[in-house]
Design an enzyme around this catalytic site. Sequence first.
Site, PDB file in Angstrom:
ATOM      1  N   LYS A  13      11.024 -33.793 -90.522  1.00 20.45           N
ATOM      2  CA  LYS A  13       9.908 -32.888 -90.272  1.00 20.45           C
ATOM      3  C   LYS A  13      10.141 -31.659 -91.083  1.00 20.45           C
ATOM      4  O   LYS A  13       9.448 -31.019 -92.103  1.00 20.45           O
ATOM      5  CB  LYS A  13       9.834 -32.307 -89.049  1.00 20.45           C
ATOM      6  N   CYS A  24       4.671 -22.173 -90.546  1.00 21.52           N
ATOM      7  CA  CYS A  24       5.346 -23.176 -90.653  1.00 21.52           C
ATOM      8  C   CYS A  24       5.946 -23.341 -92.029  1.00 21.52           C
ATOM      9  O   CYS A  24       7.463 -23.146 -92.250  1.00 21.52           O
ATOM     10  CB  CYS A  24       4.360 -24.502 -90.644  1.00 21.52           C
TER      11      CYS A  24
HETATM   12  N1  LIG Z   1       0.067 -25.155 -86.659  1.00 26.49           N
HETATM   13  C1  LIG Z   1       0.367 -26.326 -87.362  1.00 26.49           C
HETATM   14  O1  LIG Z   1      -0.369 -26.696 -88.368  1.00 26.49           O
HETATM   15  C2  LIG Z   1       1.521 -27.107 -86.903  1.00 26.49           C
HETATM   16  C3  LIG Z   1       2.622 -26.684 -85.995  1.00 26.49           C
HETATM   17  N2  LIG Z   1       3.623 -27.304 -85.893  1.00 26.49           N
HETATM   18  C4  LIG Z   1       4.578 -26.872 -84.926  1.00 26.49           C
HETATM   19  O2  LIG Z   1       4.033 -26.871 -83.552  1.00 26.49           O
HETATM   20  C5  LIG Z   1       4.368 -25.773 -82.834  1.00 26.49           C
HETATM   21  C6  LIG Z   1       3.406 -25.095 -82.098  1.00 26.49           C
HETATM   22  O3  LIG Z   1       2.470 -24.605 -83.080  1.00 26.49           O
HETATM   23  P1  LIG Z   1       1.007 -24.145 -82.993  1.00 26.49           P
HETATM   24  O4  LIG Z   1       0.328 -25.082 -81.842  1.00 26.49           O
HETATM   25  O5  LIG Z   1       0.404 -23.980 -84.051  1.00 26.49           O
HETATM   26  O6  LIG Z   1       1.276 -22.761 -82.101  1.00 26.49           O
HETATM   27  P2  LIG Z   1       0.138 -21.654 -81.581  1.00 26.49           P
HETATM   28  O7  LIG Z   1       0.691 -20.421 -81.825  1.00 26.49           O
HETATM   29  O8  LIG Z   1      -1.381 -22.355 -82.237  1.00 26.49           O
HETATM   30  O9  LIG Z   1       0.059 -22.198 -80.035  1.00 26.49           O
HETATM   31  C7  LIG Z   1       1.337 -22.018 -79.413  1.00 26.49           C
HETATM   32  C8  LIG Z   1       0.956 -21.874 -77.819  1.00 26.49           C
HETATM   33  O10 LIG Z   1       2.142 -22.041 -76.927  1.00 26.49           O
HETATM   34  C9  LIG Z   1       1.953 -20.933 -76.031  1.00 26.49           C
HETATM   35  N3  LIG Z   1       3.328 -20.497 -75.492  1.00 26.49           N
HETATM   36  C10 LIG Z   1       4.019 -19.656 -76.040  1.00 26.49           C
HETATM   37  N4  LIG Z   1       5.102 -19.314 -75.237  1.00 26.49           N
HETATM   38  C11 LIG Z   1       4.916 -20.456 -74.127  1.00 26.49           C
HETATM   39  C12 LIG Z   1       5.753 -20.949 -73.113  1.00 26.49           C
HETATM   40  N5  LIG Z   1       6.945 -20.355 -72.621  1.00 26.49           N
HETATM   41  N6  LIG Z   1       5.394 -21.896 -72.184  1.00 26.49           N
HETATM   42  C13 LIG Z   1       4.082 -22.401 -72.560  1.00 26.49           C
HETATM   43  N7  LIG Z   1       3.207 -22.186 -73.599  1.00 26.49           N
HETATM   44  C14 LIG Z   1       3.764 -21.048 -74.299  1.00 26.49           C
HETATM   45  C15 LIG Z   1       0.994 -19.795 -76.496  1.00 26.49           C
HETATM   46  O11 LIG Z   1       0.364 -19.023 -75.630  1.00 26.49           O
HETATM   47  C16 LIG Z   1       0.250 -20.623 -77.472  1.00 26.49           C
HETATM   48  O12 LIG Z   1      -1.254 -20.800 -76.944  1.00 26.49           O
HETATM   49  C17 LIG Z   1       5.262 -25.106 -83.540  1.00 26.49           C
HETATM   50  O13 LIG Z   1       6.619 -25.642 -83.469  1.00 26.49           O
HETATM   51  C18 LIG Z   1       4.778 -25.613 -85.011  1.00 26.49           C
HETATM   52  O14 LIG Z   1       5.985 -25.651 -86.072  1.00 26.49           O
HETATM   53  C19 LIG Z   1       3.826 -28.537 -86.317  1.00 26.49           C
HETATM   54  C20 LIG Z   1       2.685 -29.303 -87.063  1.00 26.49           C
HETATM   55  C21 LIG Z   1       1.567 -28.741 -87.365  1.00 26.49           C
HETATM   56  C1  LIG Z   2       4.160 -30.989 -95.519  1.00 20.39           C
HETATM   57  C2  LIG Z   2       2.825 -30.572 -95.114  1.00 20.39           C
HETATM   58  O1  LIG Z   2       1.982 -30.787 -95.930  1.00 20.39           O
HETATM   59  N1  LIG Z   2       2.804 -29.663 -94.179  1.00 20.39           N
HETATM   60  C3  LIG Z   2       1.445 -29.445 -93.708  1.00 20.39           C
HETATM   61  C4  LIG Z   2       1.501 -27.967 -93.391  1.00 20.39           C
HETATM   62  O2  LIG Z   2       0.458 -27.349 -92.889  1.00 20.39           O
HETATM   63  P1  LIG Z   2      -0.114 -25.808 -92.976  1.00 20.39           P
HETATM   64  O3  LIG Z   2      -1.188 -25.731 -91.853  1.00 20.39           O
HETATM   65  O4  LIG Z   2       0.850 -24.959 -92.925  1.00 20.39           O
HETATM   66  O5  LIG Z   2      -0.883 -25.573 -94.410  1.00 20.39           O
HETATM   67  P2  LIG Z   2      -0.550 -25.840 -95.898  1.00 20.39           P
HETATM   68  O6  LIG Z   2      -1.516 -26.470 -96.457  1.00 20.39           O
HETATM   69  O7  LIG Z   2       0.819 -26.590 -96.040  1.00 20.39           O
HETATM   70  O8  LIG Z   2      -0.530 -24.355 -96.426  1.00 20.39           O
HETATM   71  C5  LIG Z   2       0.474 -23.353 -96.186  1.00 20.39           C
HETATM   72  C6  LIG Z   2       0.347 -22.187 -97.086  1.00 20.39           C
HETATM   73  O9  LIG Z   2       0.909 -22.694 -98.330  1.00 20.39           O
HETATM   74  C7  LIG Z   2      -0.218 -22.362 -99.422  1.00 20.39           C
HETATM   75  N2  LIG Z   2      -0.459 -23.464-100.283  1.00 20.39           N
HETATM   76  C8  LIG Z   2      -0.583 -24.748 -99.670  1.00 20.39           C
HETATM   77  C9  LIG Z   2      -0.636 -25.712-100.717  1.00 20.39           C
HETATM   78  C10 LIG Z   2      -0.522 -25.630-102.073  1.00 20.39           C
HETATM   79  O10 LIG Z   2      -0.700 -26.365-102.868  1.00 20.39           O
HETATM   80  N3  LIG Z   2      -0.561 -24.166-102.650  1.00 20.39           N
HETATM   81  C11 LIG Z   2      -0.386 -23.139-101.758  1.00 20.39           C
HETATM   82  O11 LIG Z   2      -0.207 -21.961-102.028  1.00 20.39           O
HETATM   83  C12 LIG Z   2      -1.617 -22.392 -98.443  1.00 20.39           C
HETATM   84  O12 LIG Z   2      -2.557 -21.282 -98.846  1.00 20.39           O
HETATM   85  C13 LIG Z   2      -0.956 -21.595 -97.001  1.00 20.39           C
HETATM   86  O13 LIG Z   2      -0.963 -20.274 -97.161  1.00 20.39           O
HETATM   87  O14 LIG Z   2       2.575 -27.489 -92.404  1.00 20.39           O
HETATM   88  C14 LIG Z   2       2.255 -28.268 -91.194  1.00 20.39           C
HETATM   89  C15 LIG Z   2       3.193 -27.686 -90.053  1.00 20.39           C
HETATM   90  O15 LIG Z   2       4.196 -28.314 -90.079  1.00 20.39           O
HETATM   91  O16 LIG Z   2       2.883 -26.916 -89.435  1.00 20.39           O
HETATM   92  C16 LIG Z   2       2.243 -29.801 -91.278  1.00 20.39           C
HETATM   93  O17 LIG Z   2       2.103 -30.274 -90.123  1.00 20.39           O
HETATM   94  C17 LIG Z   2       1.202 -30.003 -92.463  1.00 20.39           C
HETATM   95  O18 LIG Z   2       1.005 -31.644 -92.526  1.00 20.39           O
END
Ligand SMILES: NC(=O)C1=CN([C@@H]2O[C@H](COP(=O)(O)OP(=O)(O)OC[C@H]3O[C@@H](n4cnc5c(N)ncnc54)[C@H](O)[C@@H]3O)[C@@H](O)[C@H]2O)C=CC1
Ligand SMILES: CC(=O)N[C@@H]1[C@@H](OP(=O)(O)OP(=O)(O)OC[C@H]2O[C@@H](n3ccc(=O)[nH]c3=O)[C@H](O)[C@@H]2O)O[C@H](C(=O)O)[C@@H](O)[C@@H]1O
Length: 463
Positions: free
Chosen positions: A239, A293
């Site tokens: 990841k 992220c």
């Molecule tokens: N946002 C994305 O695109 C992605 C995020 N992730 C990972 O997933 C995880 C969560 O990310 P998101 O869902 O985007 O975050 P988010 O900020 O959208 O949601 C997090 C949620 O957790 C809750 N929370 C905080 N402390 C808590 C606790 N002690 N017990 C229970 N709930 C609690 C918050 O109130 C919030 O609703 C992170 O580790 C992130 O790295 C992985 C892939 C994609």
């Molecule tokens: C490797 C990968 O593609 N990771 C994805 C990424 O999603 P995330 O929501 O963070 O969006 P993102 O498209 O990576 O963009 C992140 C940031 O980077 C910028 N961005 C993105 C792609 C690009 O070519 N240029 C650029 O400047 C975007 O504008 C943004 O500000 O991070 C997610 C995560 O891990 O949270 C992951 O699950 C997603 O698959």
Amino acid sequence: MSDAITHDTDGVYDAYRSTDRLREAFTSGELPVSVYGLGKMGLPLAAVFADVTGNVRGVDIDPTVVDAINDGTCHVKREPGLPSLVERTVANEALGATTDPRDAAREGTIHVIIVPTPITDDNEPDLSILDTVVEDIGRGLEAGDLVLVECTVPPRTTIDRIVPRLEGSSDLTRGEFGVAVCPERTSSGRALEDIRGAYPKVVGGIDEETTRVAAAIYDTINDTGVIPVADATTAEAVKVFEGVYRDVNIALANELATFTDELGIDVREAIDVANTQPYCDIHDPGPGVGGHCIPFYPYFLIDPFETDAPLLETARGVNDSMPGFTVEKLREGLEVIGRTLTDATVLVLGLTYRPGVEEIQASPSLTIAERLSQAGSEVYGVDPMLESAEEFALELITLEDSYERTFDGVILVTPHEEFETIRWSTLASDDRTVVIDGRDSIESAVLESAAQRVYTIGGGHNV
Ligand SMILES: NC(=O)C1=CN([C@@H]2O[C@H](COP(=O)(O)OP(=O)(O)OC[C@H]3O[C@@H](n4cnc5c(N)ncnc54)[C@H](O)[C@@H]3O)[C@@H](O)[C@H]2O)C=CC1
Ligand SMILES: CC(=O)N[C@@H]1[C@@H](OP(=O)(O)OP(=O)(O)OC[C@H]2O[C@@H](n3ccc(=O)[nH]c3=O)[C@H](O)[C@@H]2O)O[C@H](C(=O)O)[C@@H](O)[C@@H]1O
């Protein structure tokens, strides 16, 4: 011979000899699932688990999140299919939410962790929320339980931090429960599609039994299937590697974009054509890299380990320089017409970190607004995803409001779909207005009709 391994647990870890029987128990709801964190990723995940098992309790510290879910409503915006799935699974009592982790920890057999894992102001991984949730789970953990770590963590977190904390907060030792790392690889805006199987699910357990059990569970969820890896640390590394690959490659695109003026070419055109080679995948240049992220994950390797990571650090530096580069392009554009940032009125379009996602962490607009304010500009911002923007050094207005004003500079940072219909002849009516297009997202036809000076990051300027 009984399918169940004969001992006194009714859990899932080391409890079923037959994987088919295990899957049957999971999909019949015999194995209660608790999901900790119901945000952009946690709510879609909990809803899919509820759709598959009919027996999920979600935990979130935010009562507005919990109340919304228990009312059958979806607080996560612009996730196709999620509102109806939440409404249906709550209505048929497959999904419920609580702010109290104790019942969920006690009643759950499968514990899914998907809470924030940010970094501190000193760029160190901040696992404090994770620690709290792990200890909550530990206090209710029973023999046969399975813990699934879906949030992104530094490699070695599970083996060095999560397992010892589970043992310390329960009366169990490893071998009596399982812990597997099954990282969420999903993108906002397509969460259900990704969770259901846009690509395989990676699973790495602290032992072979955990990997077997976790793989069987995700096999029922992910249509593309499961990739079991050697261990938990390998899954954590998969990841983080995906994320740092993206940050480094965005940095390459951004560095190439800074050559635009001196080369006198459209670097974006060169990138697009270079990418016609199958081994070339230069990403998109822009005004910066945001979200909690991609800009954070490099520090999951840079900080905790002795091994040097000069490439990751350099890439972070390049990406973090882009908001400043963007403001500098506006300063240069204004200078051409004898103006300065000091007395300029500037509009920033798009405050969230990427289009359609309600997340502002590390958003380039935070730094851009700060730099403009520090230079003495009067700064306004428009973002259809936000009702407030107190974290930004600007005044939040609507697009309609912006048509009533005159701007010396307009910076398009995050191209929300609503911006596709911007009336540029109105917004930048004054031919002295300088427009910085951060994402090459303003239609060229629009630009040709616009008298004002336009600079596209990576694309050069039109006058
Ligand atoms: N946002 C994305 O695109 C992605 C995020 N992730 C990972 O997933 C995880 C969560 O990310 P998101 O869902 O985007 O975050 P988010 O900020 O959208 O949601 C997090 C949620 O957790 C809750 N929370 C905080 N402390 C808590 C606790 N002690 N017990 C229970 N709930 C609690 C918050 O109130 C919030 O609703 C992170 O580790 C992130 O790295 C992985 C892939 C994609
Ligand atoms: C490797 C990968 O593609 N990771 C994805 C990424 O999603 P995330 O929501 O963070 O969006 P993102 O498209 O990576 O963009 C992140 C940031 O980077 C910028 N961005 C993105 C792609 C690009 O070519 N240029 C650029 O400047 C975007 O504008 C943004 O500000 O991070 C997610 C995560 O891990 O949270 C992951 O699950 C997603 O698959």
